[in-house]
Motif scaffolding. Structure first.
Motif, mmCIF file in Angstrom:
data_model
loop_
_atom_site.group_PDB
_atom_site.id
_atom_site.type_symbol
_atom_site.label_atom_id
_atom_site.label_comp_id
_atom_site.label_asym_id
_atom_site.label_seq_id
_atom_site.Cartn_x
_atom_site.Cartn_y
_atom_site.Cartn_z
ATOM 1 N N ILE A 1 0.833 -1.202 0.000
ATOM 2 C CA ILE A 1 0.000 0.000 0.000
ATOM 3 C C ILE A 1 0.873 1.260 0.000
ATOM 4 O O ILE A 1 0.697 2.144 -0.839
ATOM 5 N N CYS B 1 -7.507 -3.540 -4.177
ATOM 6 C CA CYS B 1 -8.251 -2.303 -4.407
ATOM 7 C C CYS B 1 -9.494 -2.655 -5.211
ATOM 8 O O CYS B 1 -9.425 -3.453 -6.143
ATOM 9 N N PHE C 1 -6.510 5.274 -4.054
ATOM 10 C CA PHE C 1 -6.081 4.163 -3.204
ATOM 11 C C PHE C 1 -4.828 3.467 -3.747
ATOM 12 O O PHE C 1 -3.868 3.270 -3.031
ATOM 13 N N CYS C 2 -4.887 3.045 -5.037
ATOM 14 C CA CYS C 2 -3.805 2.192 -5.540
ATOM 15 C C CYS C 2 -2.940 2.862 -6.606
ATOM 16 O O CYS C 2 -2.035 2.237 -7.140
ATOM 17 N N CYS D 1 -9.188 4.498 5.076
ATOM 18 C CA CYS D 1 -8.788 3.090 5.061
ATOM 19 C C CYS D 1 -10.068 2.280 5.047
ATOM 20 O O CYS D 1 -11.005 2.607 5.775
ATOM 21 N N ARG E 1 -7.264 -1.632 2.004
ATOM 22 C CA ARG E 1 -6.603 -0.603 1.194
ATOM 23 C C ARG E 1 -6.681 0.720 1.947
ATOM 24 O O ARG E 1 -7.423 0.835 2.934
ATOM 25 N N HIS F 1 -3.906 -7.071 0.193
ATOM 26 C CA HIS F 1 -4.076 -5.719 -0.345
ATOM 27 C C HIS F 1 -4.830 -5.822 -1.664
ATOM 28 O O HIS F 1 -4.278 -6.292 -2.659
#
Ligand SMILES: [Zn+2]
Length: 314
Positions: A42, A258, A293-294, A91, A100, A256
């Motif tokens: 992350i 997304c 997020f990613c 989060c 994520r 992890h």
């Protein structure tokens, strides 16, 4: 549910795993987590200043503990917003253990902050709110909100449970950064929490002193123990609570993942005004949207947006 005895030697480092537990003969329930690969995945998809990465790591560790309380299929979200250099911290985690998170911050304001390891939540986020949202199938959406006025995210979460939910809660979180020469930064996080369930759930076998003693035992857990990859979480729990007796429930693995997709990004684009769209359109007529997020980049052709099925370029 299995009881931890002295000869219990469960091996394994428990990386990216949450271990729920309960103290024997009491209604004290807890969870302990160790974050490693998931956390580095992350944080590795962003280039956050150290204090921001540290705050997000703390948020992810706390989120994993709280999300592990979900009883049905659903999503738990921890969201903080403030007026300080860090504007938002988000989060979320599904009941499947898919976690994520991201933080958004003002670069200039962040540069003005004195970068050391002990920045308070107040310095980083200023005035603001912390919200917990639970979206579960079979249960109404639930949201709890608390003002950000503590020195740490951990304290805000703890205060939320004690004041808004009247649930006695003690938590501990630790985050560590290892800088290896020639290699990328490696992050570790660990957290543990213990709660006294609401009274009606069980016949009272304990008194106030039991809670105080258990709380002190949890607080005796050191950062080193939380991070120690050679120390199985079950052994750590036994070390901390063997006098009380501790039972463990099946652990949950973290991943992890997304949940962003072309469709979701497109739905966001559809809500933008023409002015915003102009701002986001490149000279070659493409609209770029990055998942916060990613960091995955989605690119659409502007002139095809009004068609039903625009082509995704890449
Ligand atoms: Zn994404």
């Amino acid at each position: 549910m299995s009881s931890l005895a002295n000869d219990n030697t469960v091996k394994g480092v428990n990386d990216d795993q949450i271990q729920p537990f309960q103290l024997n003969e009491t209604d004290f329930r807890g969870r302990i987590v160790r974050l490693n690969g998931v956390l580095n995945d992350i944080l590795g998809s962003h280039d956050y200043p150290v204090p921001v990465a540290q705050l997000l790591a703390e948020g992810l560790a706390l989120t994993s503990l709280l999300a592990n309380m979900l009883k049905f299929e659903g999503i738990f979200t921890l969201q903080a917003s403030g007026e300080g250099p860090v504007k938002a911290l988000v989060c979320d985690m599904t009941s499947e253990g898919e976690i994520r998170g991201y933080a958004s911050y003002d670069e200039e304001a962040m540069m003005r902050v004195d970068h050391n390891d002990s920045l308070s939540l107040e310095t980083l986020m200023g005035k603001g709110y912390l919200a917990f949202t639970v979206d579960q199938k079979m249960v109404d959406r639930y949201q709890g909100i608390v003002e950000l006025k503590d020195v740490s995210l951990l304290q805000s979460v703890q205060h939320y449970f004690e004041q808004s939910e009247q649930i006695k809660t003690v938590m501990k979180v630790a985050v560590e950064k290892n800088e290896k020469e020639g290699a990328s930064t490696e992050w570790k996080a660990g957290a543990v929490m213990l709660q006294k369930l609401p009274e009606e759930t069980k016949i009272q076998l304990v008194d106030k002193d039991d809670w105080t003693r258990s709380r002190v035992l949890l607080e005796s857990c050191t950062d080193k123990e939380l991070f120690d990859r050679d120390l199985p979480l079950n052994d750590l729990l036994y070390r901390l609570f063997h006098e009380e007796g501790v039972v463990v429930f099946p652990p949950q693995d973290l991943k992890h993942v997304c949940r962003c997709s072309e469709e979701r990004v497109l739905n966001v684009i559809k809500t933008l005004s023409d002015e915003d769209l102009d701002y986001s359109t490149t000279t070659s007529g493409e609209i770029e949207m990055k998942c916060e997020f990613c960091s995955r980049l989605y690119v659409f052709k502007r002139d095809e947006l009004n068609q039903d099925e625009p082509d995704l370029i890449h």
